[in-house]
Enzyme design. Structure first.
Site, PDB file in Angstrom:
ATOM      1  N   LEU A  21     -48.990  83.644 -72.487  1.00 43.11           N
ATOM      2  CA  LEU A  21     -49.557  84.965 -72.744  1.00 43.11           C
ATOM      3  C   LEU A  21     -50.761  84.923 -73.666  1.00 43.11           C
ATOM      4  O   LEU A  21     -51.527  85.879 -73.724  1.00 43.11           O
ATOM      5  CB  LEU A  21     -48.488  85.878 -73.351  1.00 43.11           C
ATOM      6  CG  LEU A  21     -47.326  86.221 -72.420  1.00 43.11           C
ATOM      7  CD1 LEU A  21     -46.215  86.911 -73.191  1.00 43.11           C
ATOM      8  CD2 LEU A  21     -47.796  87.094 -71.283  1.00 43.11           C
ATOM      9  N   GLY A  22     -50.954  83.851 -74.394  1.00 41.61           N
ATOM     10  CA  GLY A  22     -52.081  83.765 -75.315  1.00 41.61           C
ATOM     11  C   GLY A  22     -52.008  82.495 -76.126  1.00 41.61           C
ATOM     12  O   GLY A  22     -50.982  81.826 -76.177  1.00 41.61           O
ATOM     13  N   ALA A  23     -53.125  82.165 -76.771  1.00 40.12           N
ATOM     14  CA  ALA A  23     -53.188  80.990 -77.632  1.00 40.12           C
ATOM     15  C   ALA A  23     -54.268  81.226 -78.663  1.00 40.12           C
ATOM     16  O   ALA A  23     -55.235  81.957 -78.422  1.00 40.12           O
ATOM     17  CB  ALA A  23     -53.481  79.724 -76.832  1.00 40.12           C
ATOM     18  N   GLY A  24     -54.106  80.635 -79.831  1.00 36.88           N
ATOM     19  CA  GLY A  24     -55.079  80.791 -80.891  1.00 36.88           C
ATOM     20  C   GLY A  24     -54.995  79.656 -81.878  1.00 36.88           C
ATOM     21  O   GLY A  24     -54.359  78.629 -81.625  1.00 36.88           O
ATOM     22  N   GLY A  25     -55.634  79.852 -83.032  1.00 38.92           N
ATOM     23  CA  GLY A  25     -55.714  78.786 -84.014  1.00 38.92           C
ATOM     24  C   GLY A  25     -54.380  78.425 -84.621  1.00 38.92           C
ATOM     25  O   GLY A  25     -54.170  77.318 -85.093  1.00 38.92           O
ATOM     26  N   GLY A  27     -51.130  79.136 -83.065  1.00 35.21           N
ATOM     27  CA  GLY A  27     -50.081  78.776 -82.143  1.00 35.21           C
ATOM     28  C   GLY A  27     -50.290  79.369 -80.771  1.00 35.21           C
ATOM     29  O   GLY A  27     -51.388  79.784 -80.405  1.00 35.21           O
ATOM     30  N   VAL A  29     -48.443  81.902 -77.541  1.00 34.86           N
ATOM     31  CA  VAL A  29     -47.488  82.959 -77.243  1.00 34.86           C
ATOM     32  C   VAL A  29     -47.089  82.844 -75.780  1.00 34.86           C
ATOM     33  O   VAL A  29     -47.948  82.742 -74.898  1.00 34.86           O
ATOM     34  CB  VAL A  29     -48.086  84.361 -77.522  1.00 34.86           C
ATOM     35  CG1 VAL A  29     -47.052  85.434 -77.187  1.00 34.86           C
ATOM     36  CG2 VAL A  29     -48.499  84.482 -78.973  1.00 34.86           C
ATOM     37  N   LYS A  43     -43.688  83.499 -79.971  1.00 33.91           N
ATOM     38  CA  LYS A  43     -44.826  82.892 -80.655  1.00 33.91           C
ATOM     39  C   LYS A  43     -44.376  81.588 -81.299  1.00 33.91           C
ATOM     40  O   LYS A  43     -43.428  81.568 -82.090  1.00 33.91           O
ATOM     41  CB  LYS A  43     -45.395  83.830 -81.712  1.00 33.91           C
ATOM     42  CG  LYS A  43     -46.588  83.255 -82.467  1.00 33.91           C
ATOM     43  CD  LYS A  43     -47.073  84.189 -83.581  1.00 33.91           C
ATOM     44  CE  LYS A  43     -47.751  85.400 -83.024  1.00 33.91           C
ATOM     45  NZ  LYS A  43     -48.416  86.197 -84.106  1.00 33.91           N
ATOM     46  N   ASP A 137     -54.865  94.489 -90.117  1.00 35.19           N
ATOM     47  CA  ASP A 137     -55.688  94.027 -88.993  1.00 35.19           C
ATOM     48  C   ASP A 137     -55.538  94.957 -87.788  1.00 35.19           C
ATOM     49  O   ASP A 137     -55.432  94.504 -86.653  1.00 35.19           O
ATOM     50  CB  ASP A 137     -55.323  92.598 -88.608  1.00 35.19           C
ATOM     51  CG  ASP A 137     -56.445  91.907 -87.815  1.00 35.19           C
ATOM     52  OD1 ASP A 137     -57.603  92.360 -87.916  1.00 35.19           O
ATOM     53  OD2 ASP A 137     -56.163  90.931 -87.112  1.00 35.19           O
TER      54      ASP A 137
END
Length: 567
Positions: A21-25, A27, A29, A43, A137
């Site tokens: 579903l997603g990725a970032g700096g 971790g 998801v 996550k 945020d």
């Protein structure tokens, strides 16, 4: 939503993973399914950063925050593993598009729906604040339009009213353009900062544009501190409501309860036709379902999932020393945020000319510099050393290679906001000025034009400084055929189309602002020919805009600093 990759685990805890579903700096998801068939968002923190105490503390704090905030406006924590690697948490999966995705797909919200959205988000903040937590945020990316109503997600940098900030020294949390002035200036995030972010988010919803423009993170934050929010075309009553939320002084902003009362809604947002059409469009997982809570990066790096289009305007803050870059792919962006927290802009943070003492951290690199190539040359080029000669009619690049190159960010969210940075090559060739320069480059996505604006900070005050001649180079993504003036297939390496050199202080007594319009004020001088500038729409990609200090001859100029835009 993406398919699982070979390196992805099949299970996390008791949850079978179905998709990415997603990725970032920080971790990744995943969409997961519980043994009983419930869909969850899982996550998982990256293995390589799980040994960093600060990152792990932030992840644990996020789980504690989501566990503490029990509200119909937030996704509930289902499960978590915080004591041993792999570290993960599972939250309720909320189906529906993000507010950012909905506006990109369906356009700005009509006034009636926007008013319902405002009341719903304010209600969500009231519930969060009642638990002693500040979200910190709120932005379009972190609002899910579920069929039941908007949901606040991603509490990765949330904290209690009395908790210590877990960020690197000198850096502010939050997202540029949505972070309140007190967050940018002092990293003070209270409930009023969430109201500012709500106002900025609502502005985005009713205009379809970033509330404080696009560009590098530092200068977007600078606008949020010093300039008006972009509400052009918004309903007047909504615009007044939004302006109260984004008041520069937090004491002047209404609280969530007062905001709900001002909205005066008398129906459920879930029944609103426009909202319902957006929330129901996502469908079931696997059929266009939107992104769930996105992973928060290990440092409070600014990201924003914002619409294409709108103007890219890049003003510049007063000069200060640069902050050290944080290692990694996004280090340049983190550095820019750190600098603006000190109310300065350096290098990638926007256009900057040096302070009166002549110190310079850089900004443009050597680019297509002519004579200035070392300390002696820089000294001789300084206005305090010799009176500059009159300018040539134009500057020439010939086959000279420019090392100044602006590129759009590789991060999808940053790219959507128009964020990018310059590859500066070497630093330190900029010459000194009697004062700071405020400048901007503006381009509306899809148009053939751009505008460059220059203004000395103290124009009209005191004696007019000695002439300081500048020219602006606008370089398209590809080279220019000298015979036809059309783009070639090769990457552009010259100085591009340039303006006629002008004295920076030519309008000293008339406000000081110099406006150059692309393409009409720009030409290319190649192979003994003068070519009209190429309309922006004829060459799609990353355009580089460089300010040059011109020293009296067509081939004697120094790149001062660069910026750019994506077309």
């Amino acid at each position: 939503m993406d398919d699982l990759r070979p390196q992805d685990p099949e299970r996390i805890g008791t949850y079978r993973l179905l998709a990415r579903l997603g990725a970032g700096g920080m971790g990744r998801v995943f969409l997961g399914r519980s043994p009983g068939g419930r869909l969850v968002a899982v996550k998982v923190i990256h293995d390589e950063i799980s040994e960093h105490p600060e990152a792990l503390a932030r992840f644990r704090r996020e789980a504690e925050t989501v566990r503490a905030v029990r509200s119909a406006c937030t996704a509930r924590l289902i499960d978590a593993s915080l004591d041993a690697s792999p570290y993960w948490l599972a939250t309720e999966y909320v189906a529906g598009p993000t507010l950012g995705g909905a506006v990109r797909a369906g356009g700005p919200f009509p006034p009636a729906t926007a008013l319902l959205l405002c009341a719903s988000l304010a209600e969500g903040l009231a519930a969060v604040h009642a638990h002693g937590v500040v979200h910190r945020d709120l932005k379009p990316q972190n609002v899910i339009l579920s069929p039941q109503g908007p949901q606040l997600i991603d509490f990765g940098i949330a904290r209690g009213f009395d908790q210590t900030v877990l960020t690197r020294e000198g850096m502010a949390s939050g997202t540029p353009g949505f972070a309140a002035p007190e967050v940018v200036l002092r990293n003070e995030a209270g409930p009023a900062a969430d109201v500012f972010a709500l106002g900025a988010t609502l502005a985005y919803a009713v205009t379809g544009r970033p509330p404080f423009g696009t560009g590098d993170s530092a200068v977007v934050s600078y606008r949020a501190v010093h300039e008006d929010i972009d509400l052009a075309g918004a309903d007047p009553s909504l615009a007044a409501l939004i302006r109260s939320c984004v008041a520069k002084d937090p004491a002047d902003r209404p609280g969530p309860a007062a905001l709900i009362a001002r909205c005066g809604v008398d129906s459920a947002i879930a029944l609103d036709p426009h909202y319902r059409s957006l929330a129901e469009a996502a469908g079931a997982p696997g059929g266009g379902a939107p992104e769930p809570p996105a992973p928060e990066p290990a440092a409070p790096e600014p990201t924003a999932q914002l619409p294409d289009g709108g103007a890219t305007t890049v003003p510049v803050a007063p000069r200060a020393a640069p902050a050290p870059a944080v290692p990694g792919r996004r280090g340049r962006l983190v550095r820019a945020v750190a600098v603006v927290c000190a109310m300065a802009a350096a290098g990638t943070a926007g256009w900057l000319l040096s302070s009166p003492d002549g110190t310079e951290d850089g900004g443009g690199g050597p680019g297509a510099s002519g004579a200035a190539s070392g300390p002696a040359d820089r000294a001789s080029a300084s206005p305090s050393a010799t009176a500059p000669a009159g300018p040539p009619d134009h500057i020439v690049g010939g086959d000279r290679v420019s090392q100044d190159r602006w590129t759009l960010s590789e991060d999808p969210d940053e790219a959507a906001q128009g964020m990018g940075s310059c590859d500066l090559g070497r630093l330190g060739l900029a010459t000194s000025l009697p004062g700071d320069l405020h400048s901007s480059v503006s381009h509306t996505t899809g148009s053939d034009t751009a505008t460059v604006t220059l203004r000395p900070e103290n124009a009209g005050q005191g004696r007019r400084p000695d002439p300081y001649y500048v020219a602006v180079g606008v370089r398209p993504p590809h080279g220019t055929d000298p015979a036809t003036g059309l783009p070639t297939k090769e990457v552009s390496e010259g100085i591009g189309f340039t303006s006629e050199p002008v004295d920076l202080y030519a309008r000293w007594s008339k406000g000081g602002t110099i406006v150059l319009r692309y393409p009409e004020d720009f030409r290319a001088h190649l192979g003994g020919r003068t070519l009209d500038a190429l309309p922006v729409g004829r060459d799609r990609g990353d355009w580089t805009v460089v300010l040059y200090h011109v020293e009296g001859a067509p081939d004697r100029y120094t790149s001062v600093v660069c910026n750019g835009f994506h077309a």
